[in-house]
Design a protein around this motif. Structure first.
Motif, PDB file in Angstrom:
ATOM      1  N   ALA A   5      -7.173  70.597 -38.850  1.00 53.63           N
ATOM      2  CA  ALA A   5      -8.359  71.439 -38.700  1.00 53.63           C
ATOM      3  C   ALA A   5      -9.324  71.276 -39.864  1.00 53.63           C
ATOM      4  O   ALA A   5     -10.542  71.227 -39.682  1.00 53.63           O
ATOM      5  CB  ALA A   5      -7.941  72.902 -38.570  1.00 53.63           C
ATOM      6  N   LEU A   6      -8.781  71.169 -41.082  1.00 52.96           N
ATOM      7  CA  LEU A   6      -9.619  71.171 -42.282  1.00 52.96           C
ATOM      8  C   LEU A   6     -10.213  69.806 -42.609  1.00 52.96           C
ATOM      9  O   LEU A   6     -11.363  69.712 -43.044  1.00 52.96           O
ATOM     10  CB  LEU A   6      -8.795  71.669 -43.471  1.00 52.96           C
ATOM     11  CG  LEU A   6      -9.542  71.930 -44.779  1.00 52.96           C
ATOM     12  CD1 LEU A   6     -10.575  73.029 -44.581  1.00 52.96           C
ATOM     13  CD2 LEU A   6      -8.569  72.313 -45.877  1.00 52.96           C
ATOM     14  N   SER A   7      -9.449  68.738 -42.395  1.00 52.79           N
ATOM     15  CA  SER A   7      -9.903  67.395 -42.777  1.00 52.79           C
ATOM     16  C   SER A   7     -10.292  66.543 -41.577  1.00 52.79           C
ATOM     17  O   SER A   7     -11.369  65.944 -41.555  1.00 52.79           O
ATOM     18  CB  SER A   7      -8.806  66.677 -43.575  1.00 52.79           C
ATOM     19  OG  SER A   7      -8.473  67.389 -44.731  1.00 52.79           O
ATOM     20  N   ALA A   8      -9.404  66.473 -40.579  1.00 52.50           N
ATOM     21  CA  ALA A   8      -9.641  65.569 -39.452  1.00 52.50           C
ATOM     22  C   ALA A   8     -10.841  65.998 -38.617  1.00 52.50           C
ATOM     23  O   ALA A   8     -11.654  65.161 -38.205  1.00 52.50           O
ATOM     24  CB  ALA A   8      -8.391  65.495 -38.577  1.00 52.50           C
ATOM     25  N   GLY A  37     -17.395  70.997 -33.479  1.00 58.49           N
ATOM     26  CA  GLY A  37     -16.537  70.775 -34.634  1.00 58.49           C
ATOM     27  C   GLY A  37     -16.428  72.004 -35.519  1.00 58.49           C
ATOM     28  O   GLY A  37     -15.340  72.346 -35.993  1.00 58.49           O
ATOM     29  N   VAL A  38     -17.544  72.683 -35.749  1.00 57.60           N
ATOM     30  CA  VAL A  38     -17.528  73.907 -36.557  1.00 57.60           C
ATOM     31  C   VAL A  38     -16.668  74.973 -35.883  1.00 57.60           C
ATOM     32  O   VAL A  38     -15.868  75.665 -36.538  1.00 57.60           O
ATOM     33  CB  VAL A  38     -18.969  74.429 -36.783  1.00 57.60           C
ATOM     34  CG1 VAL A  38     -18.945  75.809 -37.444  1.00 57.60           C
ATOM     35  CG2 VAL A  38     -19.767  73.449 -37.631  1.00 57.60           C
ATOM     36  N   PHE A  39     -16.792  75.093 -34.560  1.00 59.22           N
ATOM     37  CA  PHE A  39     -15.994  76.078 -33.817  1.00 59.22           C
ATOM     38  C   PHE A  39     -14.502  75.764 -33.914  1.00 59.22           C
ATOM     39  O   PHE A  39     -13.682  76.653 -34.171  1.00 59.22           O
ATOM     40  CB  PHE A  39     -16.434  76.088 -32.344  1.00 59.22           C
ATOM     41  CG  PHE A  39     -15.547  76.922 -31.460  1.00 59.22           C
ATOM     42  CD1 PHE A  39     -15.628  78.310 -31.480  1.00 59.22           C
ATOM     43  CD2 PHE A  39     -14.632  76.320 -30.606  1.00 59.22           C
ATOM     44  CE1 PHE A  39     -14.806  79.083 -30.666  1.00 59.22           C
ATOM     45  CE2 PHE A  39     -13.809  77.081 -29.799  1.00 59.22           C
ATOM     46  CZ  PHE A  39     -13.899  78.474 -29.833  1.00 59.22           C
ATOM     47  N   VAL A  40     -14.142  74.494 -33.730  1.00 59.65           N
ATOM     48  CA  VAL A  40     -12.727  74.098 -33.788  1.00 59.65           C
ATOM     49  C   VAL A  40     -12.169  74.320 -35.185  1.00 59.65           C
ATOM     50  O   VAL A  40     -11.038  74.801 -35.352  1.00 59.65           O
ATOM     51  CB  VAL A  40     -12.559  72.622 -33.363  1.00 59.65           C
ATOM     52  CG1 VAL A  40     -11.147  72.123 -33.667  1.00 59.65           C
ATOM     53  CG2 VAL A  40     -12.864  72.456 -31.882  1.00 59.65           C
ATOM     54  N   MET A  41     -12.946  74.004 -36.229  1.00 51.93           N
ATOM     55  CA  MET A  41     -12.499  74.210 -37.612  1.00 51.93           C
ATOM     56  C   MET A  41     -12.185  75.673 -37.890  1.00 51.93           C
ATOM     57  O   MET A  41     -11.082  76.024 -38.332  1.00 51.93           O
ATOM     58  CB  MET A  41     -13.580  73.740 -38.593  1.00 51.93           C
ATOM     59  CG  MET A  41     -13.480  72.310 -39.025  1.00 51.93           C
ATOM     60  SD  MET A  41     -14.627  72.001 -40.379  1.00 51.93           S
ATOM     61  CE  MET A  41     -13.851  72.932 -41.690  1.00 51.93           C
TER      62      MET A  41
END
Length: 432
Positions: free
Chosen positions: A355-358, A393-397
């Motif tokens: 979540a944080l890097s990929a 991407g922001v939502f998934v993070m």
């Protein structure tokens, strides 16, 4: 030709070299994608639900394919030849620092997970050898990790040119196919002996966002993209697009088959490391463990290439000399080895890493760079997809990190599953 870098008349030798470089690039790309993350994909299906999980896997693969090509397009627009220089030219020094940290963190933690998996897997294999008990030195994970590092991963990581790993990556792909066959066989023979759990066949489950993090961790290869692109004899966008489609498509087929076959075998009992589900007296699974250990040992050097390049670009700002190359490689490998000796379960770390890097490396950064460099408004046809991917991407993070903190992955490291004591399962695993 209408593309730079291609001569109007090519000799047969040049054509063969170009074809070989593309094949080698495909092997390196697939090998980079199918690393230790593949053993977590069945668990991702367990989190998301089988049908919805497969759909998410296809979507993540599509986004991976799209953004890898987007990266090279951004490089061509900015006249840069590395992920770091692309971000620096687009977002300046702050963007360069953020990317460098993410680009170093992801493969570094991946290498730690490779070492841990190697130690855990090989010790179980060695204990199947007559005379090797739990107290034997070959059953000690610390000894196994150190020896595999000294004998295998460090020598392979010392290569300076990534294309020289093409044959090693081909071997890793063969081993992956063997593992897939073993998993499918066990789905047919062992699966019927293990009753499915309640809600095993639900279309979707609430932990689907966490599953996206695991899938992103499994599929990310953007940190290798410019390295592999530069290894092509003819590095053009057309050739790169072909290599990307073949590589990501092959990885998707292998990963989906592996994940589905594993999940239908164990359903709700599926662990974060699928090899934890197989019984210790299962000789076929033991051979699969051996193949997987060799596969990730040969994947380790690809990740080391990336971490070394980040150090070279961020700290030195130039190509490393021979002495510096050896010194930096030894320091990186030694640090990974030390951390893998200290920890034996990185399930939650890998989930957070996804979540944080990929996620930013796959969804956000390539899209943001392209939008900044591309002419026209964000809602124009060519720019609309990158804009959507940034929001996604922001939502998934945010959601993935929150759900992981509230509902962390359990670690059943080294535990024998309850069904291994069942007489029917023992009979299924008996040699034919």
């Amino acid at each position: 030709s209408d593309e730079p870098g291609i001569a109007l008349i090519s000799s047969p030798k040049t054509t063969r070299e170009a074809r070989y470089s593309m094949i080698s690039a495909c092997f390196n790309f697939v090998n980079s994608i199918i690393g230790s993350g593949v053993v977590g994909l069945p668990y991702a299906l367990n989190q998301a639900g089988l049908p919805f999980g497969v759909l998410l896997l296809i979507i993540v693969a599509f986004i991976t394919d799209y953004t890898i090509i987007l990266l090279i397009k951004g490089g061509n627009l900015s006249g840069t030849n590395s992920y770091q220089s692309l971000v620096q030219s687009t977002f300046g020094f702050p963007g360069f620092l953020i990317l460098s940290a993410l680009q170093f963190l992801y493969p570094f933690i991946a290498m730690i997970s490779y070492n841990i998996t190697t130690g855990d897997t090989l010790t179980k294999i060695f204990q199947r050898i007559s005379g090797v008990g739990p107290d034997h030195i070959m059953a000690d994970r610390h000894f196994v990790i150190v020896m595999s590092t000294v004998l295998c991963t460090l020598p392979l990581s010392l290569y300076r040119n990534i294309e020289r790993l093409g044959k090693v990556s081909f071997l890793s792909m063969i081993l992956t196919v063997i593992i897939l066959v073993i998993v499918i066989i066990r789905a047919a023979t062992l699966g019927p002996q293990i009753p499915p759990t309640a809600e095993a066949w639900l279309f979707a489950k609430w932990n689907a966002i966490q599953a996206v993090g695991v899938m992103s961790f499994a599929f990310i290869c953007h940190h290798n993209s410019f390295l592999i692109y530069g290894s092509l004899e003819r590095p053009t966008l057309t050739n790169w697009t072909r290599v990307t489609h073949i590589s990501v498509g092959s990885a998707l087929i292998i990963s989906a088959a592996f994940a589905v076959a594993s999940y239908v075998t164990f359903t709700g009992y599926t662990q974060g490391d699928i090899f934890e589900n197989y019984c210790r007296n299962d000789n076929l699974a033991t051979f699969g463990r051996f193949c997987f250990a060799l596969s990730i040992i040969t994947t380790f050097p690809l990740e080391c290439f990336v971490t070394r390049e980040v150090i070279s670009n961020s700290i030195c700002g130039r190509e490393l000399s021979k002495v510096e190359h050896i010194s930096v490689t030894v320091i990186i490998v030694a640090a990974c080895t030390a951390m893998s000796l200290a920890y034996d379960c990185l399930g939650i770390v890998l989930e957070l890493n996804g979540a944080l890097s990929a996620t930013p490396l796959i969804f956000i950064i390539p899209s943001a760079c392209f939008l900044k460099l591309s002419p026209g408004r964000w809602y124009h046809s060519e720019n609309l997809m990158p804009a959507i991917l940034i929001a996604l991407g922001v939502f998934v993070m945010i959601t993935g990190l929150t759900m992981t903190g509230l509902n962390p992955q359990d670690c059943s490291h080294g535990a024998e599953m309850f069904y291994c004591a069942d007489a029917n399962v023992s009979a299924t695993l008996a040699p034919v």
